[in-house]
Write an enzyme that holds these catalytic residues in place. Structure first.
Site, mmCIF file in Angstrom:
data_model
loop_
_atom_site.group_PDB
_atom_site.id
_atom_site.type_symbol
_atom_site.label_atom_id
_atom_site.label_comp_id
_atom_site.label_asym_id
_atom_site.label_seq_id
_atom_site.Cartn_x
_atom_site.Cartn_y
_atom_site.Cartn_z
ATOM 1 N N GLN A 98 0.855 -1.182 0.000
ATOM 2 C CA GLN A 98 0.000 0.000 0.000
ATOM 3 C C GLN A 98 0.895 1.238 0.000
ATOM 4 O O GLN A 98 1.703 1.433 0.902
ATOM 5 C CB GLN A 98 -0.917 0.046 1.224
ATOM 6 C CG GLN A 98 -1.914 1.195 1.122
ATOM 7 C CD GLN A 98 -2.662 1.464 2.408
ATOM 8 O OE1 GLN A 98 -2.087 2.012 3.348
ATOM 9 N NE2 GLN A 98 -3.925 1.088 2.467
ATOM 10 N N TYR A 181 -5.393 11.241 3.823
ATOM 11 C CA TYR A 181 -4.028 11.467 3.368
ATOM 12 C C TYR A 181 -4.059 12.117 1.988
ATOM 13 O O TYR A 181 -5.110 12.486 1.487
ATOM 14 C CB TYR A 181 -3.243 10.160 3.439
ATOM 15 C CG TYR A 181 -3.212 9.625 4.862
ATOM 16 C CD1 TYR A 181 -2.708 10.407 5.898
ATOM 17 C CD2 TYR A 181 -3.727 8.378 5.181
ATOM 18 C CE1 TYR A 181 -2.709 9.948 7.203
ATOM 19 C CE2 TYR A 181 -3.735 7.912 6.494
ATOM 20 C CZ TYR A 181 -3.228 8.709 7.508
ATOM 21 O OH TYR A 181 -3.246 8.272 8.796
ATOM 22 N N ARG A 227 -7.804 1.863 -2.597
ATOM 23 C CA ARG A 227 -8.541 1.870 -1.331
ATOM 24 C C ARG A 227 -9.093 3.264 -1.102
ATOM 25 O O ARG A 227 -8.358 4.259 -1.197
ATOM 26 C CB ARG A 227 -7.623 1.483 -0.167
ATOM 27 C CG ARG A 227 -8.281 1.570 1.220
ATOM 28 C CD ARG A 227 -7.287 1.156 2.290
ATOM 29 N NE ARG A 227 -7.774 1.362 3.641
ATOM 30 C CZ ARG A 227 -8.554 0.514 4.318
ATOM 31 N NH1 ARG A 227 -8.949 -0.612 3.734
ATOM 32 N NH2 ARG A 227 -8.931 0.772 5.558
ATOM 33 N N GLY A 326 -9.079 -6.129 9.674
ATOM 34 C CA GLY A 326 -7.943 -5.388 10.195
ATOM 35 C C GLY A 326 -7.624 -5.698 11.636
ATOM 36 O O GLY A 326 -6.740 -6.493 11.933
#
Length: 374
Positions: A98, A181, A227, A326
């Site tokens: 990622q 982000y 994602r 997760g």
């Protein structure tokens, strides 16, 4: 296994402790692992402010640093990741990298940012609200970033990281377009106030993400994923519902035309919707049901508090091609095997040690969770 920041590298270089962590989970039945967020450049590394919701659970006395997130911009990092990907493959699993950049969420006084010698950049000169950099004196908050003059420079850095990921032995790359982000900052009109071709309309605000995906495709072919978190308020994100649908709908239509290996949709999670100025930031909606029509061929993976029983339902009814988990992978290194063999998920995740504790053995809460008895 979804991407999970764990903050255990050695000066941005993957180490043997990380190798053991990933190998445990590959042996524990993780068919596809997505690495923790890997930063593409020292400037984009900087440091990430703490997640206020989690810190309220931990207590104000807790301190954390996000200085030990791994990167993928130099040879030592490539070699460190190669040891991990080789071990994961030997255990029979696959692993995607990622790749991301923190954008306006850096701080000019953070050590890596100082070493980079360049400003903190965002799509616009607009600071995020909320958050504290607890490892810096005085625990300062976000600062106003410098507007990025030429986004193509960062796009080229994403491509270089994708090339490095191939050299490091990954099976593909996932673009981190979630959680506030840099890519997400371009998508959201509350953080992107540009008036050039990178801002304004949904077509312009999605351009940054799509150009990165095109560069990834040039390097990786079909093994490129995305994602996104359209219902996340984390890091001061969130648009009204129709704006959200228009923006992410356009992004997904164009991404579908590129041909991706999957799109991971993060559902609404209260943990990722902290209060800012007394109000929740996210627009809550059914992400899967709303955005499903925009992807006709691309496999959809769902993430965000999905239980094994719900995963069976989502996949069995054809609503999703797969599910990412997760936190359960943090607490259960053998999660895949437990689910397959009907073992209880009875380890309690310790939020205090998710990102390591200053002055404490980094193995604590990382590689010491117990496996079930088989």
């Amino acid at each position: 296994m979804s991407a999970l920041t764990r903050n255990r590298s050695t000066a941005t270089v993957p180490n043997d402790l990380m190798l053991k962590y990933y190998l445990q989970r590959a042996k524990g039945g993780a068919g596809l692992i997505v690495s923790e967020g890997i930063l593409i450049t020292r400037q984009g590394y900087s440091s990430i402010s703490t997640l206020s919701q989690i810190h309220r659970l931990m207590g104000e006395s807790y301190r954390t640093e996000w200085q030990q997130a791994p990167g993928l911009w130099n040879k030592a990092q490539v070699e460190g990741w190669k040891k991990i990907t080789d071990a994961v493959h030997e255990a029979g699993s696959k692993i995607y990298a990622q790749l991301g950049h923190v954008g306006r969420l850096g701080h000019p006084d953070a050590p890596e940012q100082v070493a980079a010698g360049v400003p903190v950049y965002g799509p616009s000169a607009l600071a995020a609200r909320g958050g504290k950099f607890r490892f810096l004196p005085g625990e300062p908050g976000y600062v106003t970033p410098t507007e990025m003059a030429d986004p193509t420079v960062i796009i080229a850095q994403f491509k270089e990281a994708a090339i490095n990921a191939k050299e490091a032995g990954f099976d593909g790359v996932e673009l981190h377009g979630a959680n506030g982000y840099l890519v997400h900052q371009f998508l959201d009109h509350t953080s992107n106030k540009r008036t050039d071709k990178w801002g304004g309309s949904p077509e312009n605000r999605t351009r940054f993400a799509l150009e990165i995906l095109k560069e990834f495709k040039a390097v990786w072919g079909a093994d490129v994923a995305l994602r996104i978190s359209p219902a996340s308020g984390y890091n001061d994100m969130g648009m009204p519902l129709q704006d959200t649908i228009d923006t992410f709908g356009h992004l997904l239509r164009e991404a579908e035309a590129l041909g991706l290996s999957y799109v991971a949709l993060l559902r609404y999670l209260p943990l990722l919707d902290p209060e800012i100025d007394g109000k929740k930031r996210a627009t809550q909606f059914d992400v899967l049901q709303t955005l499903l029509p925009f992807l006709l061929k691309t496999p959809i993976f769902v993430n965000g508090g999905v239980t094994p029983a719900e995963a069976e339902d989502l996949i069995g009814n054809g609503k999703a091609a797969g599910v990412f988990m997760g936190i359960n992978w943090i607490a259960h290194p053998d999660l895949g095997r437990r689910i397959r063999e009907g073992k209880p998920l009875d380890n309690v995740p310790d939020f205090m040690t998710f990102y390591g504790v200053e002055g404490v053995d980094p193995a604590l809460g990382y590689i010491d969770y117990k496996e079930a008895t088989y």
